[in-house]
Design a protein around this motif. Structure first.
Motif, PDB file in Angstrom:
ATOM      1  N   VAL A 154      61.434  14.894  45.385  1.00 21.49           N
ATOM      2  CA  VAL A 154      60.781  15.057  44.159  1.00 21.49           C
ATOM      3  C   VAL A 154      60.612  13.026  43.262  1.00 21.49           C
ATOM      4  N   VAL A 155      59.358  13.032  43.201  1.00 22.96           N
ATOM      5  CA  VAL A 155      58.666  11.493  42.787  1.00 22.96           C
ATOM      6  C   VAL A 155      59.050  11.854  42.020  1.00 22.96           C
ATOM      7  N   GLY A 156      59.523  10.654  41.340  1.00 21.76           N
ATOM      8  CA  GLY A 156      59.114   9.603  40.117  1.00 21.76           C
ATOM      9  C   GLY A 156      58.421   8.797  39.401  1.00 21.76           C
ATOM     10  N   LEU A 157      57.528   8.248  38.624  1.00 24.09           N
ATOM     11  CA  LEU A 157      56.343   7.453  38.663  1.00 24.09           C
ATOM     12  C   LEU A 157      56.295   6.590  37.532  1.00 24.09           C
ATOM     13  N   GLU A 158      56.115   5.782  37.135  1.00 30.17           N
ATOM     14  CA  GLU A 158      56.536   4.760  36.359  1.00 30.17           C
ATOM     15  C   GLU A 158      55.122   4.852  35.296  1.00 30.17           C
ATOM     16  N   ASN A 159      54.239   5.146  35.626  1.00 29.96           N
ATOM     17  CA  ASN A 159      52.958   6.129  34.961  1.00 29.96           C
ATOM     18  C   ASN A 159      52.095   7.017  35.803  1.00 29.96           C
ATOM     19  N   PRO A 160      52.927   8.338  35.073  1.00 35.39           N
ATOM     20  CA  PRO A 160      52.345   8.741  34.700  1.00 35.39           C
ATOM     21  C   PRO A 160      50.475   9.781  34.837  1.00 35.39           C
ATOM     22  N   SER A 161      50.608   8.314  34.374  1.00 35.69           N
ATOM     23  CA  SER A 161      48.993   8.971  33.962  1.00 35.69           C
ATOM     24  C   SER A 161      47.968   8.623  35.267  1.00 35.69           C
ATOM     25  N   ASN A 162      48.622   7.758  35.466  1.00 35.04           N
ATOM     26  CA  ASN A 162      47.873   6.896  37.377  1.00 35.04           C
ATOM     27  C   ASN A 162      48.353   8.802  38.830  1.00 35.04           C
ATOM     28  N   LEU A 163      48.953   9.508  38.163  1.00 35.21           N
ATOM     29  CA  LEU A 163      48.992  10.613  38.275  1.00 35.21           C
ATOM     30  C   LEU A 163      48.400  11.120  40.327  1.00 35.21           C
ATOM     31  N   ASP A 164      47.202  11.372  40.102  1.00 30.61           N
ATOM     32  CA  ASP A 164      46.573  11.395  41.638  1.00 30.61           C
ATOM     33  C   ASP A 164      46.267  10.348  42.010  1.00 30.61           C
ATOM     34  N   PRO A 165      45.870   9.135  41.589  1.00 30.32           N
ATOM     35  CA  PRO A 165      45.615   8.084  42.574  1.00 30.32           C
ATOM     36  C   PRO A 165      47.234   7.565  43.606  1.00 30.32           C
ATOM     37  N   THR A 166      48.045   8.193  42.741  1.00 29.72           N
ATOM     38  CA  THR A 166      49.041   8.133  43.513  1.00 29.72           C
ATOM     39  C   THR A 166      49.258   8.942  45.034  1.00 29.72           C
ATOM     40  N   ALA A 167      49.386   9.733  44.550  1.00 30.82           N
ATOM     41  CA  ALA A 167      49.247  11.558  45.295  1.00 30.82           C
ATOM     42  C   ALA A 167      48.347  11.330  46.617  1.00 30.82           C
ATOM     43  N   GLU A 168      46.999  10.503  46.139  1.00 32.45           N
ATOM     44  CA  GLU A 168      46.672  10.608  47.293  1.00 32.45           C
ATOM     45  C   GLU A 168      46.819   9.193  48.395  1.00 32.45           C
ATOM     46  N   ILE A 169      47.469   7.647  47.582  1.00 30.92           N
ATOM     47  CA  ILE A 169      47.814   7.135  48.257  1.00 30.92           C
ATOM     48  C   ILE A 169      48.892   7.778  49.392  1.00 30.92           C
ATOM     49  N   LEU A 170      49.898   8.273  48.800  1.00 27.57           N
ATOM     50  CA  LEU A 170      51.112   8.625  49.231  1.00 27.57           C
ATOM     51  C   LEU A 170      50.809   9.371  50.213  1.00 27.57           C
TER      52      LEU A 170
END
Lengths: 405, 242
Positions: free
Chosen positions: A219-235
């Protein structure tokens, strides 16, 4: 400067009319801010309850796990893999899990439950599980006790320090059986979670299911949840085809759909609200134009350019609307903050209906400052748009006709 | 140049496509600086229409109107507003002061539109209020002034821009006898001492008696134009222009 002074004085020429307009804008802004903050607050709470409290914003699985959630679709958790995920910019926490459905039994009762093996501290850093502890103690990393959700404990008639038996299917079809003392009782906001969650430490769960070192998810915790999609893409790019990185929106499309549907109906309510504000403002403008037609004709006759007269009308409208808007924004702050701290709670049958759908029947407001500013600005823009009416009238003004009584 | 107004063959028809009303019919008019002129005639004779045309508030269908050598019928609407501001003073029948402004502010407004500086505005306001005898009412709102006082403030406002002439549309119509006489005294004084040109449209015999020239309109045409008149103007007037 003199134009501002004249506009200010004109604004108070008919005190009742100005007061009515200011009051109309004032209440509209409050209603508009409340509607929006309630809408955002409810959705934030929903996401916080259902998503952040359990699913996390992003999960990493073995490719294909989400479609077939069985223990055979697990992957080996390694520190190298963990480090590579944690190295990403927006990722601030990572919690490994091994989870599978099983049967939980007490003396005479048995119920299906979701057994989740966790690293207690890492899990807490993302889902704040410790805060859900109602009784007893939280798990430690090598614990062989269990944390049981309140609803599940009630159904099984189990209490703190009672012993619980778990029976299920383990890794590669092995039998999974274990006996665990209840170390703590958890209370979740979501009734769904409250009725089925059972937590073990990761080593205890891996031993129960016969799957040493294996995990079903990170389960991945995010610093800024509004950047959800870009982070998922990078991952996804980083992990390749062996793994799948899914956002909460992909894992819970029904929640996304619910939010969309609700937002749609609220747009209609807001549209009606804005129409009411609009009618209030245009009514005042119409009255004002009739009342001051003669005077406007006289002003143009004695040498005031129509452009200047338009500015005067615009300033008067802005003064009036701005006053109502600022007062409305200020008055809504304590209301919104109060309802955030002491949210509206439904009780009885209505609450049960909400709980049946897996939602808490509480409605907190969102205190996001953007809501106050957006709504305030929207009303001001609308008023400015409506002020085009007197401006068009002035552009067509014939001083001789205007001064005919 | 002493000519203030020079109007040639001016005509104005209302409702030209339905029931045409010839309000002003082929009027020639010449006014010199310092005149104190009354436009008289029965209701519907075209007094107010002619006054509106001379003041650039309305445009004639035919003819030309030169004010200080400028043909105002050729000016664009914006240029005409500027021209009115700087060249023509208006006094209306029903005072028409802005109710939310004080007497001083009503007069200042014109000069503010002219972008005059504060010192000049203050000096002019003081002078004007001294001339109209209302120095003690500078900061009073129109509602607290009598009708006569309001009309005196309206005269001060009309003079604030230092216009070429003042058009007054029935300025004494809403005033009692004393106030009307008082107002006429002030306007006559300003006319004589400062050579300010006044043109009135009126039914009021007191105005007609004080006027040094009386132009009588009948059916939109100049019926008579006399330099000195009695109160029975329309019947005894001596024709001066066609």
């Amino acid at each position: 400067m003199w134009l501002l002074k004249l506009a200010w004085k004109n604004m108070w020429r008919n005190r009742n009319r100005t007061a009515i307009t200011i009051a109309a804008v004032f209440f509209s802004v409050i209603l508009s801010i409340l509607t929006n903050s309630l809408q955002d607050g409810i959705f934030d709470n929903l996401i916080k309850n259902v998503v952040s409290f359990y699913n996390g914003y992003i999960q990493v699985h073995k490719q294909g796990y989400w479609d077939e959630q069985i223990l055979d679709n697990t992957f080996e958790g390694t520190s190298a893999l963990e480090d590579s995920i944690l190295a990403l910019e927006n990722v601030n926490a990572l919690a490994p899990r091994l989870e599978s459905f099983a049967l939980a039994s007490s003396d005479t009762l048995t119920k299906g439950c979701l057994v989740i093996g966790i690293s207690p501290e890492k899990e807490n850093s993302i889902t704040e599980l410790k805060n859900k502890l109602k009784e007893g103690e939280y798990l430690n990393e090598q614990d062989f006790g269990a944390l049981i959700a309140e609803g599940l404990a009630k159904r099984l008639k189990l209490y703190l320090h009672d012993t619980l038996v778990i029976i299920g299917q383990g890794y590669h079809g092995a039998m999974a059986v274990g006996k665990y003392p209840i170390k703590g009782i958890l209370k979740f906001g979501s009734p769904d979670l409250n009725d089925q969650m059972l937590y073990l430490s990761l080593p205890a769960a891996q031993e129960l299911y016969g799957a040493p070192k294996m995990l079903t998810s990170y389960v991945v915790g995010l610093e800024n949840p509004s950047n959800l999609d870009p982070t998922a893409e990078i991952l996804r790019d980083k992990l390749g085809n062996e793994y799948e990185a899914m956002t909460w929106e992909e894992m819970m499309p029904e929640v996304v759909q619910h939010i969309r549907t609700d937002k749609g109906s609220l747009v209609i309510i807001q549209g009606v609200l804005y129409m009411l504000i609009g009618f209030g403002i245009i009514g005042t403008l119409l009255m004002m134009m009739v009342e001051r037609k003669y005077e406007m004709g006289m002003l143009v006759a004695i040498g005031m350019k129509k452009r200047k007269l338009m500015q005067l009308m615009l300033i008067e409208s802005v003064f009036t609307v701005l006053s109502g808007c600022i007062l409305g924004m200020l008055a809504s702050i304590p209301i919104v903050f109060y309802l955030n701290r002491y949210p509206i709670k439904f009780k009885g049958e209505l609450a049960e209906v909400y709980e049946e759908f897996g939602f808490e029947a509480i409605f907190p407001t969102s205190t996001n400052p953007e809501i106050f500013l957006t709504q305030g600005l929207f009303v001001i823009c609308m008023a400015l748009l409506l002020s085009l009416y007197p401006i068009v009238k002035i552009a067509r003004l014939d001083p001789v006709a205007a001064m005919k009584k | 140049m002493n000519t203030v107004i020079d109007a040639h063959q001016v005509s104005k028809t209302f409702n030209p496509t339905t029931i045409p009303i010839l309000a002003v019919n082929n009027v020639h008019l010449h006014l010199e600086r310092g005149e104190f002129t009354a436009l008289v005639g029965p209701s519907g004779s075209g007094k107010t229409t002619l006054l509106n045309l001379l003041g650039g508030l309305d445009k004639p269908d035919k003819g030309s109107i030169f004010i200080n050598g400028v043909d105002i019928t050729k000016l664009s609407p914006n240029a005409l507003i500027d021209f009115r501001l700087n060249n023509i003073g208006f006094v209306f029948q029903s005072f028409n002061l802005i109710p939310v402004l004080t007497a001083r502010e009503n007069v200042e407004l014109i000069m503010q539109l002219q972008h005059k500086d504060r010192r000049e505005i203050n000096e002019r306001v003081e002078t004007l209020f001294r001339e109209i005898g209302l120095e003690d009412k500078l900061d009073t709102r129109p509602a607290q002034l009598s009708g006569g006082q309001q009309q005196r403030v309206a005269v001060a406002r009309a003079l604030a821009s230092k216009p070429q002439f003042v058009l007054a549309d029935e300025p004494t119509a809403n005033l009692d006898s004393k106030s009307a006489t008082n107002l006429l005294d002030i306007m006559a004084k300003l006319n004589q001492e400062e050579n300010i040109t006044f043109i009135f449209s009126t039914h009021d015999v007191r105005v007609i008696e004080r006027a040094r020239r009386v132009i009588t309109l009948v059916d939109g045409q100049i019926h008579s134009d006399t330099a000195k008149v009695s109160t029975e103007v329309p019947h005894t007037a001596q024709k001066r222009t066609p």
